[in-house]
Every structure is written in structure tokens, then in C-alpha cells.
Write a protein that holds these residues in place. Structure first.
Motif, short mmCIF file in Angstrom:
data_model
loop_
_atom_site.label_atom_id
_atom_site.label_comp_id
_atom_site.label_asym_id
_atom_site.label_seq_id
_atom_site.Cartn_x
_atom_site.Cartn_y
_atom_site.Cartn_z
N SER A 154 9.73 114.33 -76.12
CA SER A 154 9.11 113.01 -75.99
C SER A 154 9.98 112.06 -75.19
CB SER A 154 8.84 112.42 -77.38
OG SER A 154 10.03 112.33 -78.12
N ASP A 155 9.33 111.02 -74.68
CA ASP A 155 10.00 110.04 -73.83
C ASP A 155 10.73 108.97 -74.63
OD1 ASP A 155 9.35 111.06 -71.34
OD2 ASP A 155 7.49 109.91 -71.17
N GLY A 156 11.76 108.42 -73.99
CA GLY A 156 12.38 107.18 -74.41
C GLY A 156 12.15 106.14 -73.33
N LEU A 157 12.42 104.90 -73.64
CA LEU A 157 12.21 103.80 -72.70
C LEU A 157 13.56 103.29 -72.22
CD1 LEU A 157 10.17 101.86 -71.36
CD2 LEU A 157 10.46 100.35 -73.35
N CYS A 158 13.78 103.34 -70.92
CA CYS A 158 15.05 102.91 -70.32
C CYS A 158 14.87 101.50 -69.75
CB CYS A 158 15.47 103.87 -69.21
SG CYS A 158 15.61 105.59 -69.76
N LEU A 159 15.62 100.54 -70.29
CA LEU A 159 15.53 99.15 -69.87
C LEU A 159 16.82 98.72 -69.20
CD1 LEU A 159 13.85 97.61 -73.06
CD2 LEU A 159 12.75 98.28 -70.92
N ALA A 160 16.68 97.92 -68.13
CA ALA A 160 17.84 97.43 -67.39
C ALA A 160 18.73 96.59 -68.29
CB ALA A 160 17.37 96.60 -66.19
N VAL A 161 20.04 96.70 -68.09
CA VAL A 161 20.98 95.94 -68.91
C VAL A 161 21.51 94.70 -68.18
CG1 VAL A 161 21.66 98.02 -70.14
CG2 VAL A 161 23.02 97.27 -68.19
N HIS A 162 21.23 94.58 -66.88
CA HIS A 162 21.62 93.40 -66.11
C HIS A 162 20.37 92.71 -65.58
CE1 HIS A 162 25.36 96.04 -65.41
NE2 HIS A 162 25.66 95.13 -66.32
N PRO A 163 20.42 91.39 -65.41
CA PRO A 163 19.21 90.66 -64.99
C PRO A 163 18.78 90.90 -63.56
CG PRO A 163 21.10 89.17 -65.12
CD PRO A 163 21.54 90.48 -65.70
N GLU A 164 19.70 91.37 -62.71
CA GLU A 164 19.39 91.62 -61.31
C GLU A 164 19.90 93.00 -60.90
OE1 GLU A 164 17.76 89.63 -59.35
OE2 GLU A 164 17.88 87.62 -60.21
N PRO A 165 19.25 93.65 -59.94
CA PRO A 165 19.81 94.88 -59.39
C PRO A 165 21.15 94.60 -58.73
CG PRO A 165 17.53 94.57 -58.70
CD PRO A 165 17.96 93.28 -59.33
N ILE A 166 21.98 95.64 -58.61
CA ILE A 166 23.33 95.51 -58.05
C ILE A 166 23.39 96.34 -56.77
CG2 ILE A 166 25.77 96.02 -58.45
CD1 ILE A 166 25.18 95.68 -61.46
N SER A 167 23.91 95.73 -55.71
CA SER A 167 23.99 96.41 -54.42
C SER A 167 24.95 97.60 -54.48
CB SER A 167 24.44 95.43 -53.34
OG SER A 167 24.59 96.09 -52.10
N VAL A 168 24.63 98.63 -53.70
CA VAL A 168 25.50 99.81 -53.56
C VAL A 168 26.06 99.77 -52.14
CG1 VAL A 168 25.62 102.33 -53.69
CG2 VAL A 168 24.04 101.08 -55.18
N PRO A 169 27.20 99.11 -51.93
CA PRO A 169 27.66 98.85 -50.56
C PRO A 169 28.11 100.07 -49.78
CG PRO A 169 29.28 98.08 -52.17
CD PRO A 169 28.05 98.47 -52.94
N TRP A 170 28.40 101.17 -50.47
CA TRP A 170 28.88 102.36 -49.75
C TRP A 170 27.73 103.29 -49.34
CZ3 TRP A 170 29.70 101.41 -54.95
CH2 TRP A 170 28.99 102.22 -55.84
N ALA A 171 26.49 102.98 -49.72
CA ALA A 171 25.36 103.85 -49.41
C ALA A 171 25.08 103.86 -47.91
CB ALA A 171 24.11 103.39 -50.17
N GLU A 172 24.65 105.02 -47.38
CA GLU A 172 24.37 105.13 -45.95
C GLU A 172 23.20 104.26 -45.54
OE1 GLU A 172 23.94 109.13 -44.65
OE2 GLU A 172 25.90 109.78 -45.42
N SER A 173 22.19 104.16 -46.40
CA SER A 173 21.06 103.27 -46.16
C SER A 173 21.00 102.25 -47.29
CB SER A 173 19.74 104.05 -46.08
OG SER A 173 19.53 104.81 -47.26
N ALA A 174 20.40 101.08 -47.02
CA ALA A 174 20.41 99.98 -47.98
C ALA A 174 19.82 100.43 -49.32
CB ALA A 174 19.61 98.81 -47.42
N ARG A 175 20.62 100.21 -50.39
CA ARG A 175 20.17 100.65 -51.71
C ARG A 175 20.79 99.77 -52.79
NH1 ARG A 175 22.57 105.84 -53.36
NH2 ARG A 175 22.14 106.38 -51.19
N ASP A 176 20.08 99.65 -53.91
CA ASP A 176 20.59 98.95 -55.09
C ASP A 176 20.72 99.94 -56.24
OD1 ASP A 176 20.63 96.32 -53.97
OD2 ASP A 176 18.46 96.22 -54.19
N GLN A 177 21.33 99.50 -57.33
CA GLN A 177 21.39 100.31 -58.54
C GLN A 177 21.10 99.46 -59.76
OE1 GLN A 177 25.42 101.93 -58.58
NE2 GLN A 177 26.14 100.34 -59.96
N ILE A 178 20.53 100.10 -60.76
CA ILE A 178 20.18 99.44 -62.01
C ILE A 178 20.71 100.30 -63.15
CG2 ILE A 178 18.32 98.66 -63.53
CD1 ILE A 178 16.59 98.33 -60.99
N LEU A 179 21.67 99.78 -63.89
CA LEU A 179 22.18 100.45 -65.07
C LEU A 179 21.25 100.16 -66.23
CD1 LEU A 179 24.47 102.06 -66.41
CD2 LEU A 179 25.69 99.90 -66.72
N ALA A 180 20.87 101.20 -66.98
CA ALA A 180 19.88 101.04 -68.05
C ALA A 180 20.41 101.61 -69.36
CB ALA A 180 18.56 101.72 -67.67
#
Length: 444
Positions: free
Chosen positions: A68-94
Motif C-alpha cells: 500500500s501507498d504512503g503520502l510523501c509531503l514536502a518538508v520545506h515551503p519552496e523547492p530548492i535549486s540544484v545548481p550542479w544539474a546539467e539542466s535546470a532542476r529543483d529538488q523537494i525533500l519529503a
């Protein structure tokens, strides 16, 4: 999330499983608002995967629950940039919850959150700082599955092949890499402080500033480990937090500093003396009393136990002392107002949420039970190890101590002990089911 937020093209949402590995999904930015407000569903069994990402059928969370599934909720109010990514990307810790919104306690972040709430109920707030060691590797090391120190391309092209502890020159040769690490930490809100060249060739340590939010301190450690590997690849290096990548070199440790503030913001470990308060002594006693129980948390993998050798800057028995780096629990020299405890057992391969939960939980039990520690050790603790009961120094022994621990069941939870223990037993079966090259070389 702000309606004005303009994110990148993609984002990663991930939770941290019990092994400290990141599990989640890469999604287009069009789904960002929904994810930030409603979360993402993942199977709850993901939390209890073994190290290689396989289901652990003995943990009771797979077929018995219909996966069965669980629900993953973000722990920070905004996404966080991933500056080392080859293409523009953010990350969300949940963090994972049950679908009805109640905490899902095999989630390691939930476990640490619960420990912090127990402190809050007593009127205390843990203040935590972490120190993580890692090796920079040659860029081909990951592909070859063999560690070798990096060549300093930015300096004089010399390979780091010798110990040069606290060397400024060694860091000068990696100036571009560390500048990028600093920049990425600032972008992601990670409070990185000092950078140190450590004992091993290409080994470094970055310390975090103290935080009065222990859960956030663990978030930063998780994010930092991902950041180091990402920035290293950007510079054609590899990076590893493996506990002992070189048999004859220093291992990677994960040291934890902590103190406790009362509701007036006063450090309760400080009583105006160098020895510290009775609460500090009680916390130390709890740490020593439950160190063997928690070794599977501090040293989660087979390789982890290679760190624990006499004279290898990793403790071999439950010991403590003042300004002594040969013991397991050190009281650093400091101004009285900064009186704190340093826990020196864990390897950098351990899960930061679980390490902080086990450390703070043991200290809390020591305080609640008003335990008393033995006399502090002066001088070389390694020379005294034969007079004390050693910490579990093999994976299997640590697994047995873990399974038998009433402390861990009470403070970290029955579900955690069952699910984590099952993962470790499956990992041991997998590794022991393989024949090593050493055996072929010796016996074929």
C-alpha cells in the motif's frame, strides 16, 4: 508555495529510506503546485528497501499490506535549486505519512521528529552540529568500482596520494571545487562552516554550524551528501562517504555535537565549571549505556566495521572523556556557555536522521533515568580497550544487539526495529551468498 514562484523545468521529489538512500520521482514543473499542496504517493515499502533497492519481504510491509501507498509531503515551503544539474532542476525533500495524514514511523525523519518532541515535552531543545568526512576520488573510480585519489587538475596536476592533514596547500589545489561547494551550500541553505583536509589522501571534512532544529540539521546532512557527489561529478571527480574505502587509510566519520537549551534559552549542560552539569553527566551515561544497542545505526554496512580498529581514530568501546579524541564520547574544551557533547562513533555512511535519533534518544533516556557515567578516561583509550567490553565489531553482532534492544523499541519504535532489522538481515544474506575475489585467489 508562492503563486509567483517560477521554478525550473523539472524537479526531484525524494524521501530518505532507512539506509539513507534517496527514493522518489523526477517530475515536470507543471506538476509542482499539486505536489507542494497535495504530496506524492509512494509505496510505504520503499522506506524499508535493502541497500540495493529491493523489497524486503520479511518486514511485513509488502504483500501483507498489498504494498500500500504512503503520502510523501514536502518538508520545506519552496523547492530548492540544484545548481550542479546539467539542466535546470529543483529538488523537494519529503517525509512519508500514512494516507490518513498520521505519521508513518518507519520513516527515519518521522522517528527523529518524535524524539525531538519528547525533549520538547520536558522543556528542552537539542542544539546540533554535524561533521561529515568524505573522500574525493579520481573521476573513473565510480565506473571502475575502485577508489583512487583525484588528480588536482586545477593545481599542478599532482595526484593526492599521501596523508597531508590540515593542509592548506592541498585545498588550494581544489579551490574551484570548494568554491562551487560553498556556492551550492548557500543556494540550498546548508550552513557549511569550516573545511578541513583530513588524514587520508584526498579526504576532507566539512563542519556544519550549530542549529536549534535537530531535524533540519539532519535535512542539511542529507542534502549535503547529495551536493558533494553532484559538485564532484561536475569537476570530473568522484566522491564517497563510504566508511572505509581504503583498508590502510583513515575512515570517514560522522561526528555529532549537541547541547540542550531550556525554555529560557539557557544551555543546561553548563553549570559554570569545566566538568559540566549533572544533566550532561546523565546524558553521557545514556549514550554509553545504549552504544552497543545502536551500533547497527552508527555502522549500518559490512564495510562500516573496518573503521573500528585500535589507533584508527574510531572508538572501540563505550568510553568518554574531556578533550580526548580517543574516546567515543568527548566533552570538547570550550567556553562554559558552549558546553556540549561530541559523539564520535558513527561512520559517514550512516543515515543522519537515525544517527541523531539514536544519539539524542540515548541521551534523553540517560536524563529521564538519572543515570551516572563511569569515571572519564584520561590518556589513550585504545591502550585500555582490553579492560573493557568492546562494541560489536562485526555486522552480525551489531544486528543481534539491535534486535534485542528494549531501548530502541521504546525510543525509536517497534516498527523501526522490525523493518530496519529485516533489511540488514537480507543484506547480510546477499553479501554472504557471494564468493569474493579473495576466496578465489586463496583457494581455487
Amino acid at each position: 508555495m508562492s503563486d509567483m514562484y517560477e521554478g525550473n523545468n523539472e524537479f526531484d521529489l525524494f524521501i530518505t529510506d532507512l539506509n539513507g538512500n534517496l527514493r522518489g520521482k523526477r517530475m515536470p514543473s507543471s506538476g509542482l503546485k499539486s505536489v507542494m499542496t497535495q504530496g506524492v504517493k509512494l509505496p510505504q515499502s520503499v522506506i524499508g528497501f535493502d541497500h540495493w533497492g529491493d523489497d524486503v519481504l520479511d518486514n511485513g510491509m509488502v504483500f501483507e499490506t498489498g504494498d500500500s501507498d504512503g503520502l510523501c509531503l514536502a518538508v520545506h515551503p519552496e523547492p530548492i535549486s540544484v545548481p550542479w544539474a546539467e539542466s535546470a532542476r529543483d529538488q523537494i525533500l519529503a517525509m512519508m505519512y500514512n494516507v490518513d495524514g498520521t505519521p508513518f514511523y518507519p520513516d527515519p525523519r518521522q522517528i527523529l521528529t518524535r524524539i525531538v518532541k519528547r525533549f520538547k515535552a520536558l522543556g528542552y531543545t537539542p542544539v546540533v552540529a554535524t561533521e561529515l568526512e568524505f573522500y574525493l576520488l579520481d573521476g573513473q573510480s565510480e565506473a571502475k568500482r575502485q577508489p583512487s585519489p583525484p588528480i588536482i587538475v586545477e593545481g599542478n596536476g599532482v595526484r593526492l596520494n599521501k596523508t597531508d592533514c590540515y593542509s592548506i596547500e592541498e585545498m588550494d589545489g581544489l579551490e574551484g571545487f570548494f568554491a562551487e561547494v560553498r556556492r551550492a551550500c548557500e543556494i540550498q541553505g546548508i550552513p557549511a562552516d569550516t573545511i578541513i583536509s583530513e588524514l587520508g589522501p584526498g579526504q576532507f571534512e566539512i563542519n556544519m554550524k550549530h542549529s536549534n532544529d535537530a531535524v533540519q540539521a539532519a535535512d542539511h546532512a542529507i542534502m549535503f551528501k547529495r551536493l558533494i557527489k553532484g559538485v564532484a561529478r561536475q569537476h570530473d571527480f568522484g566522491a564517497t562517504f563510504m566508511a572505509k574505502p581504503y583498508a590502510d587509510k583513515s575512515g570517514n566519520g560522522f561526528h555529532v555535537h549537541f547541547s540542550l537549551l531550556d525554555e529560557q534559552g539557557i544551555n543546561v549542560f553548563d553549570n559554570g565549571t569545566d566538568e559540566g552539569s549533572s544533566l550532561l553527566q546523565q546524558a553521557v551515561a545514556g549514550l554509553l549505556n545504549h552504544m552497543s544497542d545502536s551500533m547497527l545505526v552508527f555502522a549500518p554496512h559490512m564495510n562500516s566495521y573496518r573503521r573500528f580498529q585500535n589507533g584508527a581514530h574510531a572508538p572501540t568501546f563505550a568510553s568518554w572523556g574531556y578533550e580526548n579524541r580517543t574516546v567515543a564520547v568527548r566533552i570538547p574544551e570550550s567556553d562554559n556557555v558552549a558546553r556540549r557533547i561530541e559523539h564520535r562513533v558513527s561512520g559517514a555512511d550512516a543515515n543522519p536522521y537515525l544517527v541523531l535519533a539514536a544519539v539524542l534518544g540515548a541521551a534523553l533516556h540517560g536524563i529521564e533515568a538519572k543515570m551516572s557515567p563511569p569515571q572519564p578516561i584520561e590518556g589513550d583509550a585504545y591502550a585500555m580497550s582490553e579492560h573493557f567490553e568492546l562494541l560489536p565489531n562485526r555486522w552480525e553482532l551489531a544486528t543481534e544487539s539491535f534486535a534485542d534492544s528494549a531501548f530502541l523499541r521504546d525510543y525509536l519504535g517497534e516498527e523501526f526495529v522490525r523493518v530496519y532489522g529485516a533489511a540488514k538481515e537480507q543484506e547480510q544474506q546477499k553479501i554472504h551468498g557471494r564468493i569474493s575475489n579473495v576466496e578465489y585467489e586463496a583457494y581455487l
